[in-house]
Design an enzyme around this catalytic site. Structure first.
Site, PDB file in Angstrom:
ATOM      1  N   PRO A 246       0.845  -1.200   0.000  1.00  0.00           N
ATOM      2  CA  PRO A 246       0.000   0.000   0.000  1.00  0.00           C
ATOM      3  C   PRO A 246       0.873   1.240   0.000  1.00  0.00           C
ATOM      4  O   PRO A 246       1.796   1.356   0.805  1.00  0.00           O
ATOM      5  CB  PRO A 246      -0.801  -0.134   1.298  1.00  0.00           C
ATOM      6  CG  PRO A 246       0.010  -1.045   2.155  1.00  0.00           C
ATOM      7  CD  PRO A 246       0.722  -1.980   1.240  1.00  0.00           C
TER       8      PRO A 246
ATOM      9  N   CYS B 126       0.603   5.447  -0.100  1.00  0.00           N
ATOM     10  CA  CYS B 126      -0.225   6.646  -0.047  1.00  0.00           C
ATOM     11  C   CYS B 126       0.011   7.502  -1.283  1.00  0.00           C
ATOM     12  O   CYS B 126       1.152   7.758  -1.669  1.00  0.00           O
ATOM     13  CB  CYS B 126       0.077   7.446   1.212  1.00  0.00           C
ATOM     14  SG  CYS B 126      -0.441   6.628   2.730  1.00  0.00           S
TER      15      CYS B 126
ATOM     16  N   GLN C   9      -5.575  -1.597   2.910  1.00  0.00           N
ATOM     17  CA  GLN C   9      -5.013  -1.359   4.235  1.00  0.00           C
ATOM     18  C   GLN C   9      -5.906  -0.360   4.973  1.00  0.00           C
ATOM     19  O   GLN C   9      -6.004   0.806   4.581  1.00  0.00           O
ATOM     20  CB  GLN C   9      -3.593  -0.814   4.123  1.00  0.00           C
ATOM     21  CG  GLN C   9      -2.875  -0.719   5.454  1.00  0.00           C
ATOM     22  CD  GLN C   9      -1.470  -0.166   5.296  1.00  0.00           C
ATOM     23  OE1 GLN C   9      -1.305   1.016   5.008  1.00  0.00           O
ATOM     24  NE2 GLN C   9      -0.469  -1.005   5.496  1.00  0.00           N
TER      25      GLN C   9
ATOM     26  N   TYR D 161       1.486   5.307  13.193  1.00  0.00           N
ATOM     27  CA  TYR D 161       0.074   5.684  13.166  1.00  0.00           C
ATOM     28  C   TYR D 161      -0.650   5.084  14.380  1.00  0.00           C
ATOM     29  O   TYR D 161      -0.017   4.469  15.234  1.00  0.00           O
ATOM     30  CB  TYR D 161      -0.546   5.289  11.829  1.00  0.00           C
ATOM     31  CG  TYR D 161       0.159   5.979  10.669  1.00  0.00           C
ATOM     32  CD1 TYR D 161       0.256   7.378  10.626  1.00  0.00           C
ATOM     33  CD2 TYR D 161       0.771   5.261   9.649  1.00  0.00           C
ATOM     34  CE1 TYR D 161       0.936   8.024   9.601  1.00  0.00           C
ATOM     35  CE2 TYR D 161       1.445   5.897   8.621  1.00  0.00           C
ATOM     36  CZ  TYR D 161       1.532   7.277   8.601  1.00  0.00           C
ATOM     37  OH  TYR D 161       2.205   7.920   7.586  1.00  0.00           O
TER      38      TYR D 161
ATOM     39  N   LEU E 187      13.388  -2.148   0.278  1.00  0.00           N
ATOM     40  CA  LEU E 187      14.526  -2.192  -0.637  1.00  0.00           C
ATOM     41  C   LEU E 187      14.782  -3.608  -1.169  1.00  0.00           C
ATOM     42  O   LEU E 187      15.909  -4.087  -1.224  1.00  0.00           O
ATOM     43  CB  LEU E 187      15.783  -1.623   0.019  1.00  0.00           C
ATOM     44  CG  LEU E 187      15.782  -0.095   0.240  1.00  0.00           C
ATOM     45  CD1 LEU E 187      17.118   0.359   0.805  1.00  0.00           C
ATOM     46  CD2 LEU E 187      15.461   0.646  -1.053  1.00  0.00           C
TER      47      LEU E 187
ATOM     48  N   ARG F  15       8.089   1.475  -3.773  1.00  0.00           N
ATOM     49  CA  ARG F  15       8.663   2.437  -4.709  1.00  0.00           C
ATOM     50  C   ARG F  15       9.261   1.754  -5.928  1.00  0.00           C
ATOM     51  O   ARG F  15       9.213   2.290  -7.037  1.00  0.00           O
ATOM     52  CB  ARG F  15       9.718   3.276  -3.986  1.00  0.00           C
ATOM     53  CG  ARG F  15       9.126   4.094  -2.845  1.00  0.00           C
ATOM     54  CD  ARG F  15      10.197   4.793  -2.022  1.00  0.00           C
ATOM     55  NE  ARG F  15       9.626   5.328  -0.801  1.00  0.00           N
ATOM     56  CZ  ARG F  15      10.319   5.969   0.122  1.00  0.00           C
ATOM     57  NH1 ARG F  15      11.625   6.151  -0.032  1.00  0.00           N
ATOM     58  NH2 ARG F  15       9.727   6.442   1.215  1.00  0.00           N
TER      59      ARG F  15
END
Length: 370
Positions: free
Chosen positions: A23, A25, A100, A182, A301, A324
């Protein structure tokens, strides 16, 4: 046969391979509602060949958004906005789609990253954040409001309602966000949780509210569909949450029916010192798997196909998740399959895209082009 491209079953869901899309954002919703950006973004990732796509952290109430642009699933409008996005994915892709569910806690009311990412003051349109304790994430920020009994009940109900909406949307699974500083992570970590009631102090007490939320979400979501948890395996801060506490939490989740543990790290404090490097969080996932036997997802990574293959083959984790790296290369699973000699799902419109000399990448296909 490639271990990375072997199937995996989670309750009634069978994935064709062990590649998950984390997930991520996008900060591109409007009043919590998905937009054309989500259609393009998620539609692209749905054609990636990955076995699992997890929709970004989705707030269960408006005040639980990290930024004004965060996705939500807390009213009829936010639910309706996601319906055409999911319909488009289902029409053209067989990928399993999860979501999520999240609450930002004290990290709510922030600017988008490309706008600086700092807390939005109340005087500039921000909102009061909620947290286990009235401790700001950073010095100088407006402290959050400590949740009272009514607040805890409100958030518990919000997670239940969001899970029910996710079920109506036909989502294949849910991941509960207990990581990255969070709200659920804030309850777990002694850095952010200074409560003196039944929800603070001892490890048992700090785990209590996240476990209540998991139980409520699991009960509200169809039994044949999986529910997993993302956890920060360590705060990377002395005296904070660590791997041993993560394992204790996972051991509590296992008999409650958790279907996977997605092991990330950090996010609770700007004082964190993270030794970033290829696969730097894999040992955390390995530690959880070895101690509990739970299905684990390694993330962080992981960019090379052979690296991902080795993680799964060695049993350090059951799946690998890319974030990413998938944005940079939306067809990473295709390239991984080509390198590892495996087969991957692709829409017929793309079947002729395989490089010359690469046979069987998309299975047995018929090229009737002229």
């Amino acid at each position: 046969m490639s271990a990375l491209f072997s199937p995996l079953t989670l309750r009634g869901l069978t994935l064709p391979n062990r590649i998950a899309i984390s997930p991520m954002c996008q900060y591109s919703a409007e009043e919590g509602e998905a937009t054309a950006w989500h259609m393009i973004h998620l539609g692209s990732l749905a054609l990636s060949g990955a076995g699992l796509l997890c929709i970004e952290a989705t707030a269960v109430e408006a005040d639980g958004r990290i930024t004004p642009g965060c996705l939500g699933l807390y009213n009829d409008a936010t639910e309706a906005a996601l319906r055409p996005v999911l319909a488009a994915i289902r029409k053209y892709s067989k990928i399993s789609v999860t979501m999520q569910l999240a609450h930002a806690g004290r990290k709510a009311s922030s600017h988008r990253p490309w706008e600086g990412g700092q807390q939005i003051p109340l005087s500039q349109g921000g909102w009061l954040a909620h947290a286990p304790s009235a401790l700001p994430h950073k010095d100088g920020e407006t402290p959050p409001q400590a949740l009272d009994t009514a607040g805890l009940a409100r958030i518990r109900s919000a997670f239940v309602e969001a899970a029910q909406r996710a079920a109506r949307l036909g989502l294949d699974g849910i991941e509960l966000h207990c990581a990255h500083g969070y709200l659920m992570h804030e309850f777990l970590s002694p850095i952010s949780n200074r409560r003196t009631d039944a929800y603070g102090g001892t490890l048992e007490n700090r785990m209590r509210f996240p476990l209540e939320i998991f139980d409520a979400v699991r009960a509200a979501f169809p039994a044949e569909r999986p529910v997993g948890v993302r956890i920060s395996g360590t705060d990377w801060v002395d005296g904070g949450w660590d791997l041993q506490q993560t394992i204790a939490f996972a051991k509590e989740l296992k008999p409650r029916g958790a279907d996977w543990i997605d092991v990330s790290s950090g996010g609770i404090s700007p004082l964190q010192k993270i030794p970033v490097g290829p696969g730097y969080q894999v040992p955390l996932a390995q530690g959880v798997k070895e101690a509990t036997g739970l299905t684990t997802i390694a993330v962080g990574l992981i960019t090379d196909p052979q690296q991902a293959e080795d993680i799964v083959t060695s049993g350090k984790a059951d799946l690998v998740a890319l974030a990413r790296g998938m944005l940079y290369d939306p067809h990473w699973p295709w390239h991984a399959a080509a390198q590892l000699g495996a087969t991957v799902e692709a829409p017929p419109q793309y079947w002729r895209s395989a490089p010359h000399g690469v046979k069987g990448l998309f299975g047995d296909i018929v090229d009737g082009g002229r």
